[in-house]
Design a protein around this motif. Structure first.
Motif, mmCIF file in Angstrom:
data_model
loop_
_atom_site.group_PDB
_atom_site.id
_atom_site.type_symbol
_atom_site.label_atom_id
_atom_site.label_comp_id
_atom_site.label_asym_id
_atom_site.label_seq_id
_atom_site.Cartn_x
_atom_site.Cartn_y
_atom_site.Cartn_z
ATOM 1 N N VAL A 268 -9.597 25.001 -32.519
ATOM 2 C CA VAL A 268 -9.126 25.351 -33.868
ATOM 3 C C VAL A 268 -8.942 26.677 -33.752
ATOM 4 C CG1 VAL A 268 -9.359 25.190 -36.086
ATOM 5 C CG2 VAL A 268 -10.160 23.073 -34.942
ATOM 6 N N GLN A 269 -7.623 27.020 -33.852
ATOM 7 C CA GLN A 269 -7.367 28.549 -34.339
ATOM 8 C C GLN A 269 -6.161 28.572 -35.520
ATOM 9 O OE1 GLN A 269 -8.168 31.811 -32.119
ATOM 10 N NE2 GLN A 269 -9.703 30.300 -33.126
ATOM 11 N N PHE A 270 -6.237 29.486 -36.320
ATOM 12 C CA PHE A 270 -5.207 29.518 -37.597
ATOM 13 C C PHE A 270 -5.714 28.245 -38.443
ATOM 14 C CE2 PHE A 270 -3.065 31.475 -34.129
ATOM 15 C CZ PHE A 270 -3.007 32.876 -34.508
ATOM 16 N N ALA A 271 -6.914 27.696 -38.420
ATOM 17 C CA ALA A 271 -7.310 26.435 -39.089
ATOM 18 C C ALA A 271 -6.395 25.322 -38.760
ATOM 19 C CB ALA A 271 -7.051 26.882 -40.794
ATOM 20 N N ARG A 272 -5.987 25.297 -37.756
ATOM 21 C CA ARG A 272 -5.574 24.182 -37.000
ATOM 22 C C ARG A 272 -5.790 23.757 -35.800
ATOM 23 N NH1 ARG A 272 0.742 24.927 -37.994
ATOM 24 N NH2 ARG A 272 0.840 22.511 -37.507
ATOM 25 N N PRO A 273 -5.880 22.568 -35.379
ATOM 26 C CA PRO A 273 -5.982 22.187 -33.816
ATOM 27 C C PRO A 273 -4.813 23.047 -33.006
ATOM 28 C CG PRO A 273 -5.889 20.286 -35.008
ATOM 29 C CD PRO A 273 -5.827 21.391 -35.917
ATOM 30 N N ILE A 274 -4.870 23.565 -32.002
ATOM 31 C CA ILE A 274 -3.738 24.398 -31.347
ATOM 32 C C ILE A 274 -2.759 23.260 -30.951
ATOM 33 C CG2 ILE A 274 -5.146 26.441 -30.842
ATOM 34 C CD1 ILE A 274 -5.310 25.593 -27.974
ATOM 35 N N GLY A 275 -3.287 22.247 -30.570
ATOM 36 C CA GLY A 275 -2.298 21.164 -29.972
ATOM 37 C C GLY A 275 -1.506 20.549 -31.137
ATOM 38 N N SER A 276 -1.437 21.240 -32.443
ATOM 39 C CA SER A 276 -0.587 20.672 -33.462
ATOM 40 C C SER A 276 0.758 21.818 -33.485
ATOM 41 C CB SER A 276 -0.891 20.709 -34.859
ATOM 42 O OG SER A 276 -1.688 22.199 -35.223
ATOM 43 N N PHE A 277 0.593 22.801 -32.529
ATOM 44 C CA PHE A 277 1.757 23.652 -32.464
ATOM 45 C C PHE A 277 2.571 23.266 -31.474
ATOM 46 C CE2 PHE A 277 -2.009 26.489 -33.518
ATOM 47 C CZ PHE A 277 -1.376 26.796 -34.760
ATOM 48 N N GLN A 278 4.153 23.205 -32.005
ATOM 49 C CA GLN A 278 5.133 22.756 -31.108
ATOM 50 C C GLN A 278 5.163 23.265 -30.006
ATOM 51 O OE1 GLN A 278 9.197 22.922 -32.596
ATOM 52 N NE2 GLN A 278 9.439 20.514 -32.361
ATOM 53 N N ALA A 279 5.131 24.698 -29.817
ATOM 54 C CA ALA A 279 5.183 25.458 -28.433
ATOM 55 C C ALA A 279 4.521 24.682 -27.543
ATOM 56 C CB ALA A 279 5.145 26.708 -28.717
ATOM 57 N N LEU A 280 3.333 24.604 -27.867
ATOM 58 C CA LEU A 280 2.093 24.147 -26.947
ATOM 59 C C LEU A 280 2.218 22.719 -26.562
ATOM 60 C CD1 LEU A 280 -1.016 25.906 -28.153
ATOM 61 C CD2 LEU A 280 0.793 26.582 -26.630
ATOM 62 N N GLN A 281 2.765 21.791 -27.797
ATOM 63 C CA GLN A 281 3.123 20.436 -27.384
ATOM 64 C C GLN A 281 4.041 20.144 -26.427
ATOM 65 O OE1 GLN A 281 4.181 18.821 -31.306
ATOM 66 N NE2 GLN A 281 1.804 18.356 -31.876
ATOM 67 N N HIS A 282 5.224 21.026 -26.543
ATOM 68 C CA HIS A 282 6.227 20.819 -25.643
ATOM 69 C C HIS A 282 5.749 21.329 -24.062
ATOM 70 C CE1 HIS A 282 9.834 20.445 -28.947
ATOM 71 N NE2 HIS A 282 8.926 19.503 -28.950
ATOM 72 N N ARG A 283 5.109 22.307 -24.045
ATOM 73 C CA ARG A 283 4.583 22.734 -22.610
ATOM 74 C C ARG A 283 3.611 21.454 -22.132
ATOM 75 N NH1 ARG A 283 2.805 28.917 -22.974
ATOM 76 N NH2 ARG A 283 2.218 28.404 -20.663
ATOM 77 N N ALA A 284 2.926 20.954 -22.956
ATOM 78 C CA ALA A 284 2.105 19.684 -22.473
ATOM 79 C C ALA A 284 2.727 18.522 -21.904
ATOM 80 C CB ALA A 284 1.021 19.345 -23.769
ATOM 81 N N VAL A 285 4.201 18.253 -22.770
ATOM 82 C CA VAL A 285 4.863 17.244 -22.460
ATOM 83 C C VAL A 285 5.471 17.348 -21.021
ATOM 84 C CG1 VAL A 285 7.115 16.135 -22.995
ATOM 85 C CG2 VAL A 285 5.362 16.472 -24.611
ATOM 86 N N ASP A 286 6.134 18.747 -20.896
ATOM 87 C CA ASP A 286 6.560 19.145 -19.666
ATOM 88 C C ASP A 286 5.688 19.006 -18.434
ATOM 89 O OD1 ASP A 286 9.178 19.416 -20.757
ATOM 90 O OD2 ASP A 286 8.822 21.727 -21.231
ATOM 91 N N LEU A 287 4.435 19.198 -18.500
ATOM 92 C CA LEU A 287 3.425 18.979 -17.492
ATOM 93 C C LEU A 287 3.249 17.450 -17.461
ATOM 94 C CD1 LEU A 287 0.706 21.903 -18.652
ATOM 95 C CD2 LEU A 287 2.812 21.862 -17.112
ATOM 96 N N HIS A 288 3.199 16.731 -18.446
ATOM 97 C CA HIS A 288 3.111 15.397 -18.537
ATOM 98 C C HIS A 288 4.209 14.800 -17.704
ATOM 99 C CE1 HIS A 288 1.878 11.204 -19.600
ATOM 100 N NE2 HIS A 288 3.282 11.210 -20.019
ATOM 101 N N ILE A 289 5.376 15.301 -17.855
ATOM 102 C CA ILE A 289 6.538 14.596 -17.061
ATOM 103 C C ILE A 289 6.352 14.896 -15.663
ATOM 104 C CG2 ILE A 289 9.002 14.781 -16.977
ATOM 105 C CD1 ILE A 289 9.293 15.310 -19.786
ATOM 106 N N GLN A 290 5.848 16.131 -15.253
ATOM 107 C CA GLN A 290 5.792 16.178 -14.033
ATOM 108 C C GLN A 290 4.748 15.367 -13.251
ATOM 109 O OE1 GLN A 290 7.304 18.584 -11.838
ATOM 110 N NE2 GLN A 290 8.710 18.668 -13.455
ATOM 111 N N LYS A 291 3.667 15.195 -14.027
ATOM 112 C CA LYS A 291 2.580 14.374 -13.690
ATOM 113 C C LYS A 291 3.234 13.032 -13.430
ATOM 114 C CE LYS A 291 -0.200 11.684 -15.562
ATOM 115 N NZ LYS A 291 -1.031 11.266 -16.603
ATOM 116 N N GLU A 292 3.822 12.195 -14.338
ATOM 117 C CA GLU A 292 4.464 11.000 -14.149
ATOM 118 C C GLU A 292 5.478 10.946 -13.087
ATOM 119 O OE1 GLU A 292 3.683 8.040 -15.962
ATOM 120 O OE2 GLU A 292 1.916 9.617 -15.995
#
Lengths: 385, 382
Positions: A268-292
């Motif tokens: 949690v940062q800025f009173a939110r889980p950081i995974g709620s930030f779109q910039a980080l979500q999209h990076r995570a998705v791109d990594l997931h696509i590479q793994k898949e």
């Protein structure tokens, strides 16, 4: 040896489920990251007791035909084990010994030596390593300067081998050298006269061996393979080990991505889980696509390799999968550090262990760019060979 | 009626291939834009005559009733020959939606006319202020006697100027929250109050349009599904669309063109070019492996799941990169408009580039697909 997986579909599926189960059990009970940390950088590098346990589970014989005491299964099965162990960063050299060196012997033409050594290798009492490489950045097992001159009915070897994986506790080295009648592979016991081993430490706490041969003697009975059989055994061993290294990279990237996703959900940062930030979500998705992508290529490539394609097709498959898995694992493990922030850069946190393992596995047996160049050549896209 | 599924894959493929090669107009192969109805109606008639216009529809409704495996072959053979996409929303969207949600009267009226090409459909979803955030759409349909009165504006309506009918989402309850107050309607484009204005895109083609609704009276019997449940109706088909759109075949064509040109221009002797080319070639081969997994799921009758979004992202982004490299490979010649002969190869550098541009925007932008994956597959918090 691959026929088993191709012809008996149901036993194959059964084997696979059982294997996956025993690997998960092993990673949960017989090893942990504390053991990995303890062994990294140590002279032993890994634990012979764990190796014996792996032998007891049959894993060292997965690629060994049944007539030599193995299971006679294929790369698909080996990938389940190697990929699962890589998730736990298990330091025992399953690929270097159980795939690379084992394949070179199995594919060789010395029946007596196979009958003598393969059961020992399967039992874990003899741990082999393949010394094929002499310079960096080549995938060509035929690029050999080591010489093996005829001597008293056998051969006398001179030269140097580098980047020997699994050398730290190897009991014997399978060494490629040029004889007057072409390439051959020799079985040299560790500590034999004229065989000197030095170790170069690696990022992940393991080592590459450098083998210096000064008039090392190999009787004719110790010739693993010669001529066309030797060249083919080396090429086959490299392609198979590259495919299994890809499975290991997939295990490493999968675990690293899980760590990242877990962190994004809970930090949690800025009173939110950081995974709620779109910039980080999209990076995570791109990594997931590479793994898949890596996972899909791996599945296709292993199945195709188990059908034992011709050498050029086999090499193209190995290059395809090693290229994707190397780059995907490097990207995911690097980003795992970034997504964790400062804690990811500490030695105490495990993210760094995964990055370092990915670095070594990606470079070993050729990285992404090297395999893309080979793939281009095999596909006739460029004129390089 | 032939049971196509009982046929061997090879026989089915052979029959399709022979038919396509005999009947599809050569001048319409591999056109790098959306084909217009006037160009395609002859081919539509050929397919309709053979009973092949609706591969996805059940045989009882006049379709081919293909299973997922045969469906993939159907699409593969069409794309292999470079068959352009017809204004086919009636076949891909309206038919399946009516079969699932429509009344008997709607099915009886629209299904045969959609097959024959008498009804050509366009999709009225997006609005000027409802693009990625589609559920915020404002076009209103107010019940008045046995009609809805529709007011509002749709935009990016592909080939509306070729269509005879539109299927649209309209707000029927202003109080309800977003997705809940939307209904799915069918409208005849000849209804008074509808105005269509084509929009020219950056490739110079008029493929999409604005559609204005000014007190348009739509009969109540044109409501599909229940009132205020249009969102469910519209969503029902999204995953198959993403599977189809994520097929590696379109980018494969771009790759072949690029390789042909690179060979002719001697670019394959340039290691810098080869590095990038081969990386893209592998991106595409690996897409084929990933696509094969999803096709396998579809063939086994398993649900595709939200993760099919990754196919669309990877296929479209790879396709775009190929068209970008094509322009770069052309250097100065790469920016000359129109078809040129370059080193003996008929080459159009710009059209593939333009054609691939909107692929990461339409059908749910790449950003929206990433949001979906983050939420439903990676389970990241919102």
């Amino acid at each position: 040896m691959a026929a088993a997986s191709g012809t008996h579909t149901n036993p194959g599926v059964e084997h696979r489920a059982l294997l996956a189960e025993s690997v998960a059990h092993f990673v949960a009970r017989a090893t942990d990251i504390a053991r990995v940390r303890r062994l990294r950088g140590s002279p032993a590098e890994h634990d012979r007791a764990a190796w014996t346990k792996m032998a007891g589970l049959g894993w060292l014989g997965i690629l060994v035909p049944e007539r030599y005491g193995g299971l006679g299964l294929g790369l698909t099965e080996m990938a389940i084990v190697a990929g699962g162990l890589a998730r736990g960063l298990v330091p025992e050299p399953l690929n270097a010994a159980g795939v690379l060196a084992t394949t070179a012997l199995v594919a060789g033409d010395n029946e007596a030596l196979k009958r003598e050594q393969l059961p020992r290798m399967v039992a874990g009492t003899v741990l082999p390593a393949l010394a094929w490489q002499e310079r960096a950045a080549t995938l060509d097992a035929g690029a050999i300067a080591c010489r093996a001159g005829p001597f008293e009915g056998g051969f006398r070897l001179n030269g140097a081998k580098r980047f020997v994986a699994g050398a730290a506790q190897a009991d014997a080295f399978l060494v490629s050298a040029n004889t007057p009648s072409g390439v051959a592979i020799f079985w040299l016991p560790r500590g034999a006269a004229g065989v000197e081993l030095a170790l170069e430490p690696l990022a992940d706490g393991r080592s590459f061996g450098t083998l210096t041969l000064r008039d090392a003697l190999a009787p004719a009975a110790q010739v693993v393979a010669s001529g066309a059989a030797a060249a083919e055994a080396l090429a086959l061993a490299l392609d198979r080990a590259a495919a299994i290294a890809s499975a290991e990279l997939h295990g490493v990237m999968s675990r690293a991505l899980e760590m990242s996703l877990e962190y994004l959900r809970t930090r949690v940062q800025f009173a939110r889980p950081i995974g709620s930030f779109q910039a980080l979500q999209h990076r995570a998705v791109d990594l997931h696509i590479q793994k898949e992508l890596a996972s899909a290529v791996l599945e296709d490539a292993l199945a195709a390799l188990d059908r034992e394609p011709a050498p050029a097709a086999r090499a193209a498959l190995a290059s395809r999968v090693k290229s994707r898995c190397s780059d995907a694992a490097l990207r995911i493990t690097r980003e795992t550090i970034q997504l964790h922030g400062a804690i990811g850069f500490t030695d105490e946190y495990d993210a760094g262990l995964y990055l370092k393992r990915a670095l070594v596995l990606a470079a070993w047996l050729g990285g992404g760019a090297a395999h893309r160049r080979r793939y281009a050549a095999l596909e006739g896209v460029n004129r390089e060979s | 009626m032939t049971d196509w599924n009982a046929m061997s894959d090879e026989a089915f493929r052979r029959e399709m291939r022979a038919f396509i090669e005999a009947e599809y107009p050569r001048e319409l192969r591999y056109i790098l834009r959306r084909a217009r109805w006037d160009e395609m109606k002859g081919w539509w008639g050929k397919l309709y005559g053979k009973g092949w216009i609706a591969p996805n529809w059940p045989r009882a409704e006049g379709g081919m009733g293909l299973d997922a495996g045969k469906m993939v072959i159907y699409l593969e053979e069409m794309e292999r020959y470079g068959v352009a996409r017809s204004p086919d929303q009636g076949i891909t969207q309206v038919g399946p939606i009516l079969m699932q949600f429509g009344t008997e009267a709607q099915k009886r009226h629209y299904l045969p006319r959609t097959l024959s090409g008498e009804c050509i459909w366009c999709q009225g979803y997006s609005e000027p202020n409802a693009g990625s955030d589609l559920a915020s759409l404002q076009t209103a349909a107010v019940p008045e006697g046995d009609h809805f009165v529709v007011n509002g504006q749709k935009i990016w309506t592909t080939l509306a100027h070729d269509a005879t009918h539109i299927y649209l989402l309209a707000r029927t309850d202003r109080q309800a929250k977003k997705q809940q107050g939307i209904s799915f309607l069918l409208a005849d484009l000849k209804t008074p109050g509808i105005t269509i204005r084509p929009i020219r895109n950056i490739a110079g083609h008029e493929e999409f349009c604005e559609v204005f609704f000014d007190r348009v009276r739509v009969p109540r019997e044109n409501l599909v599904g229940k009132l205020n449940e249009g969102w469910t109706v519209a969503k029902a088909l999204l995953s198959f669309e993403r599977l189809n759109i994520g097929s590696p075949r379109r980018p494969q064509y771009a790759l072949r063109r690029l390789e042909m040109l690179a060979r002719a221009k001697g670019l394959l002797d340039d290691p810098g070019f080869v590095d990038r080319f081969i990386a893209l070639k592998l991106d595409l081969e690996d897409l084929a492996s990933l696509y094969g997994r999803f096709v396998g799921r579809a063939k086994r009758g398993e649900p595709l799941g939200e993760d099919v979004s990754m196919l669309k992202i990877w296929a479209m982004e790879t396709w775009q990169q190929l068209t970008e490299l094509l322009i770069e490979a052309g250097a100065e010649e790469g920016v000359i408009a129109g078809v040129r002969e370059i080193a003996g190869v008929e080459t159009d550098f710009l059209s593939p580039f333009y054609y691939a541009r909107p692929a990461t925007i339409y059908g749910g932008s790449s950003e929206i697909q990433r949001n979906i994956l983050a939420k439903y597959v990676l389970k990241l918090p919102s």
